[in-house]
Write an enzyme that holds these catalytic residues in place. Sequence first.
Site, PDB file in Angstrom:
ATOM      1  N   ARG A  54      11.533  -1.735  -6.057  1.00  0.00           N
ATOM      2  CA  ARG A  54      10.673  -0.873  -6.881  1.00  0.00           C
ATOM      3  C   ARG A  54      11.508   0.356  -7.218  1.00  0.00           C
ATOM      4  O   ARG A  54      11.810   1.177  -6.346  1.00  0.00           O
ATOM      5  CB  ARG A  54       9.416  -0.494  -6.095  1.00  0.00           C
ATOM      6  N   GLN A  72       2.097  -6.867 -11.033  1.00  0.00           N
ATOM      7  CA  GLN A  72       0.787  -6.329 -11.415  1.00  0.00           C
ATOM      8  C   GLN A  72       0.142  -7.214 -12.482  1.00  0.00           C
ATOM      9  O   GLN A  72      -1.052  -7.518 -12.419  1.00  0.00           O
ATOM     10  CB  GLN A  72       0.942  -4.901 -11.949  1.00  0.00           C
TER      11      GLN A  72
END
Length: 323
Positions: free
Chosen positions: A121, A151
């Site tokens: 990330r 997501q």
Amino acid sequence: MQPVKILEHFQNLPLQKHKGKDFLRVDEFNGDELMELLHLAAHIKQLQKLGQPFQPLQGKTLGMIFDKASTRTRVSFEVGMHQLGGLGMFMSGKELQLGRGEPISDTAKVLSRYVDAIMIRTFSHSYVEELAEHASIPIINGLTDLYHPCQALADMLTIWEHKGKLKGVKLAYVGDGNNVANSLVLAAVLLGLEVRVATPVGYEMDAAIVAKAVEYAKKSGGKMMVTHDPKEAVAGADAVYTDVWTSMGFEEENEVRLKAFANYQVNEQLVAQADRNYLFLHCLPAHRGEEVTAGVIDGPSSVIFDQAENRLHAQKAILAALV
């Protein structure tokens, strides 16, 4: 299908072909492959609800590199690896030798000798691509400034669960044409949804990604529309999605963005244009009173916590397929 058959079903699905593959963008998978992942995620979720273990990753380790703060990404990946029988290992990018100037290529080659996959990330998407180029293990994009594919898979799982289908569902996205929008739109058109995106002038989605989405929609039977009018996007929508107006890394633009996005709030007046059975989605964290009113995000149409939970199940499917 009975949940107890999950292991047998997993072995029979054509998911083994993805072993060792990266997950940097949703469009590295076609619509059929994304649907396979969603089926796997749904079965894994059902198994967990029944308290039946599914642990295909015993003895496996996921290295998790974080250059950005996280709640859902860190917890869902760490818990997900544990539930799959493996280990999730948190690594702060600042505390690795990367933070002292070690080349990405060296880090990729070293970690490939220690762990079975890496989730990262970070900020620059090119950084993740370079990591993947030099690693010999799967690299999973937990978020970059350009994409947020995990997501998007959780979003599709949520819509599918609540609407019973994906093809033909009308999805409106209102707000910043950011990484969340990029991945959401690509996943949606690959799976045959009708997508409408409304952004302020100057905050549109990446033009190359929009062009890709239009081409994918032609092949899947989906539709893609971009506009600057939120009402046009939301009219008759089955699902309405928004995100924060100021993402991480853009904090210095906050005051300018608040003015630019003032007419793009998802409020009661706007969602009145949607289908009466619409779903409200938000990837979280949310700023009530800015991009969305409390009445909408905490109202009966909101599925934000189902959506947040589905990060866990969608990512477990990704891990099971790639690792």
